[in-house]
Enzyme design. Structure first.
Site, PDB file in Angstrom:
ATOM      1  N   THR A  35       0.867  -1.175   0.000  1.00  0.00           N
ATOM      2  CA  THR A  35       0.000   0.000   0.000  1.00  0.00           C
ATOM      3  C   THR A  35       0.904   1.226   0.000  1.00  0.00           C
ATOM      4  O   THR A  35       1.554   1.535   1.007  1.00  0.00           O
ATOM      5  CB  THR A  35      -0.927   0.015   1.230  1.00  0.00           C
ATOM      6  OG1 THR A  35      -1.595  -1.236   1.318  1.00  0.00           O
ATOM      7  CG2 THR A  35      -1.953   1.137   1.117  1.00  0.00           C
ATOM      8  N   LYS A  57      -7.836   1.281  -2.401  1.00  0.00           N
ATOM      9  CA  LYS A  57      -7.313   0.747  -1.138  1.00  0.00           C
ATOM     10  C   LYS A  57      -7.243   1.836  -0.067  1.00  0.00           C
ATOM     11  O   LYS A  57      -7.577   1.603   1.106  1.00  0.00           O
ATOM     12  CB  LYS A  57      -5.919   0.141  -1.379  1.00  0.00           C
ATOM     13  CG  LYS A  57      -5.147  -0.263  -0.144  1.00  0.00           C
ATOM     14  CD  LYS A  57      -5.785  -1.423   0.591  1.00  0.00           C
ATOM     15  CE  LYS A  57      -5.107  -1.668   1.927  1.00  0.00           C
ATOM     16  NZ  LYS A  57      -5.833  -2.635   2.760  1.00  0.00           N
ATOM     17  N   LYS A  92       0.340   5.074   8.253  1.00  0.00           N
ATOM     18  CA  LYS A  92       0.829   5.382   6.885  1.00  0.00           C
ATOM     19  C   LYS A  92      -0.368   5.488   5.917  1.00  0.00           C
ATOM     20  O   LYS A  92      -0.435   6.423   5.119  1.00  0.00           O
ATOM     21  CB  LYS A  92       1.775   4.257   6.433  1.00  0.00           C
ATOM     22  CG  LYS A  92       1.949   4.140   4.922  1.00  0.00           C
ATOM     23  CD  LYS A  92       2.828   2.970   4.522  1.00  0.00           C
ATOM     24  CE  LYS A  92       2.265   1.589   4.749  1.00  0.00           C
ATOM     25  NZ  LYS A  92       1.283   1.098   3.810  1.00  0.00           N
TER      26      LYS A  92
HETATM   27  P1  NAP Z   1       5.935  -5.927   7.552  1.00  0.00           P
HETATM   28  O1  NAP Z   1       5.684  -7.219   8.248  1.00  0.00           O
HETATM   29  O2  NAP Z   1       6.441  -4.773   8.328  1.00  0.00           O
HETATM   30  O3  NAP Z   1       6.946  -6.241   6.333  1.00  0.00           O
HETATM   31  C1  NAP Z   1       7.514  -5.191   5.593  1.00  0.00           C
HETATM   32  C2  NAP Z   1       8.448  -5.785   4.565  1.00  0.00           C
HETATM   33  O4  NAP Z   1       9.054  -4.710   3.819  1.00  0.00           O
HETATM   34  C3  NAP Z   1       9.607  -6.594   5.159  1.00  0.00           C
HETATM   35  O5  NAP Z   1       9.896  -7.674   4.305  1.00  0.00           O
HETATM   36  C4  NAP Z   1      10.742  -5.566   5.153  1.00  0.00           C
HETATM   37  O6  NAP Z   1      12.034  -6.131   5.163  1.00  0.00           O
HETATM   38  C5  NAP Z   1      10.465  -4.895   3.826  1.00  0.00           C
HETATM   39  N1  NAP Z   1      11.143  -3.606   3.673  1.00  0.00           N
HETATM   40  C6  NAP Z   1      10.902  -2.469   4.360  1.00  0.00           C
HETATM   41  N2  NAP Z   1      11.709  -1.478   3.928  1.00  0.00           N
HETATM   42  C7  NAP Z   1      12.473  -2.016   2.950  1.00  0.00           C
HETATM   43  C8  NAP Z   1      13.492  -1.502   2.107  1.00  0.00           C
HETATM   44  N3  NAP Z   1      13.884  -0.226   2.187  1.00  0.00           N
HETATM   45  N4  NAP Z   1      14.077  -2.346   1.215  1.00  0.00           N
HETATM   46  C9  NAP Z   1      13.687  -3.634   1.123  1.00  0.00           C
HETATM   47  N5  NAP Z   1      12.714  -4.183   1.891  1.00  0.00           N
HETATM   48  C10 NAP Z   1      12.129  -3.373   2.785  1.00  0.00           C
HETATM   49  O7  NAP Z   1       4.625  -5.404   6.809  1.00  0.00           O
HETATM   50  P2  NAP Z   1       3.366  -6.190   6.252  1.00  0.00           P
HETATM   51  O8  NAP Z   1       2.294  -6.182   7.290  1.00  0.00           O
HETATM   52  O9  NAP Z   1       3.765  -7.452   5.615  1.00  0.00           O
HETATM   53  O10 NAP Z   1       2.869  -5.133   5.149  1.00  0.00           O
HETATM   54  C11 NAP Z   1       3.518  -5.007   3.889  1.00  0.00           C
HETATM   55  C12 NAP Z   1       2.667  -4.080   3.021  1.00  0.00           C
HETATM   56  O11 NAP Z   1       1.342  -4.628   2.879  1.00  0.00           O
HETATM   57  C13 NAP Z   1       2.476  -2.678   3.593  1.00  0.00           C
HETATM   58  O12 NAP Z   1       2.425  -1.736   2.555  1.00  0.00           O
HETATM   59  C14 NAP Z   1       1.116  -2.767   4.284  1.00  0.00           C
HETATM   60  O13 NAP Z   1       0.474  -1.507   4.393  1.00  0.00           O
HETATM   61  C15 NAP Z   1       0.374  -3.695   3.340  1.00  0.00           C
HETATM   62  N6  NAP Z   1      -0.730  -4.459   3.945  1.00  0.00           N
HETATM   63  C16 NAP Z   1      -0.564  -5.105   5.150  1.00  0.00           C
HETATM   64  C17 NAP Z   1      -1.634  -5.812   5.687  1.00  0.00           C
HETATM   65  C18 NAP Z   1      -1.541  -6.525   7.007  1.00  0.00           C
HETATM   66  O14 NAP Z   1      -2.608  -6.915   7.540  1.00  0.00           O
HETATM   67  N7  NAP Z   1      -0.385  -6.757   7.591  1.00  0.00           N
HETATM   68  C19 NAP Z   1      -2.872  -5.867   5.007  1.00  0.00           C
HETATM   69  C20 NAP Z   1      -2.989  -5.221   3.786  1.00  0.00           C
HETATM   70  C21 NAP Z   1      -1.922  -4.515   3.271  1.00  0.00           C
HETATM   71  P3  NAP Z   1      12.735  -6.488   6.576  1.00  0.00           P
HETATM   72  O15 NAP Z   1      12.225  -7.855   6.933  1.00  0.00           O
HETATM   73  O16 NAP Z   1      14.177  -6.447   6.277  1.00  0.00           O
HETATM   74  O17 NAP Z   1      12.325  -5.425   7.557  1.00  0.00           O
END
Ligand code: NAP
Length: 307
Positions: A97, A172, A240
């Protein structure tokens, strides 16, 4: 022959999504900035790349789900990004997102490499990702969307084409403006009830038998009542998203007075250090303001001491 996928970002969402693609028989090459998170994928049969560029090399599809706009730019168009090696005809599916403006820029840059790009953000959280039951909101060329369907079908149960590049993300952001507000107002109501001596279980029974009931609060309430804020969707990412929604509102000249206030509530909770907790922890911010806790008391009197 099974097609190959480069998969980038193995966080809360990416990890189970990538596992589902391996189980479906795709050849996966995964990249995660923190290498340790790639180990379960390696055990499941995926190859681990050292850079996003390496993950994208020879891939038919590249799925990326990293945290925010800056991270998507880094892994797609950065120095070691996907666009360094992407082959003509490949499709990038960006499920993070992020800002629709940034996403449209990435779509243009991808087109410059004779490849295609979809913004394909999701809803359904960790459980939806694990079960392959996410809902996708997709922006980009419709034919590209149709070509990506075999991959999207392994990850989700519903795929909604929203329009041109950025349209999936615009949808979204609107959806998360609604969802963030629904949970926040649920918590406000429950804090008022608790402060007035009405037990959370009693209040919950009332909500479940009223028009205020929602699948969101049916799911989140038991966690709030237990004080369990293990992150399914981290609060920092909900902050965010409402911030991005307000930026979109500003650019379109749309007043969103309630979302503006709700953004500040999530921002305040984040500033207090609650960003890595689930976004339901917004309740604890409101509890602290009112000096009461919304916790299950199972037959005891409502807890109304200091939060
Ligand atoms: P998360 O667990 O915090 O994972 C974030 C991922 O991004 C990790 O793999 C992290 O790597 C990577 N990352 C962050 N900065 C980076 C960079 N500069 N270079 C390379 N990799 C980087 O988050 P998440 O919950 O999976 O969410 C991921 C996305 O999906 C977000 O945009 C979120 O808004 C969206 N989303 C999440 C949900 C939910 O329920 N969780 C639902 C819908 C949408 P590291 O492991 O090294 O930190």
């Amino acid at each position: 022959m099974a097609q190959s996928i480069g998969f980038i970002g193995l966080g809360i969402m990416g990890q189970p999504m990538a596992l589902n693609l391996v189980k479906a028989g795709y050849h996966l090459t995964v990249f995660n900035r923190t290498r340790g998170k790639a180990e379960p994928l390696e055990r499941a049969g995926a190859r681990v790349a050292r850079t996003p560029a390496e993950a994208a090399q020879n891939a038919d599809f590249i799925v990326s789900i990293v945290s925010d706009s800056a991270a998507s730019e880094e892994v797609i168009s950065g120095k070691d990004g996907v666009l360094q090696t992407i082959r003509p005809g490949a499709i990038v599916i960006d499920s993070a997102t992020i800002s629709p403006v940034v996403s449209r820029k990435l779509a243009c840059q991808t087109a410059g490499r004779k490849a295609s790009f979809l913004d394909a953000p999701v809803t359904g959280s960790k459980h939806g990702a694990e079960k392959g039951e996410l809902t996708f909101m997709v922006g980009g060329n419709r034919e590209t969307f149709e070509s990506a369907m075999p991959v999207l079908e392994e990850l989700g149960k519903k795929h909604i084409y929203c329009g041109e590049h950025g349209a999936g993300l615009s949808a979204k952001l609107a959806q998360n403006a609604i969802q963030s507000t629904m949970l926040e107002i649920f918590c406000e109501g429950f804090v008022l009830a608790a402060k007035s001596g009405v037990r959370p279980e009693v209040m919950f029974e009332i909500v479940q038998n009223s028009m205020a009931r929602s699948t969101l609060t049916d799911f989140k309430a038991p966690f709030i009542f237990k004080g369990d804020f293990t992150p399914y969707f981290p609060l920092k990412w909900m902050h965010k998203d409402v911030t991005l929604a307000m930026e979109a509102a500003f650019s379109k000249g749309v007043p969103m007075p309630v979302t503006a206030a709700v953004k500040e509530v999530y921002g305040s909770a984040r500033a207090q250090g609650k960003g890595d907790l689930d976004y339901a922890a917004v309740c604890t911010f409101l509890e602290e303001l009112a000096g009461v806790k919304v916790r299950s008391t199972e037959g005891k009197k409502a807890e109304s001491g200091k939060a």
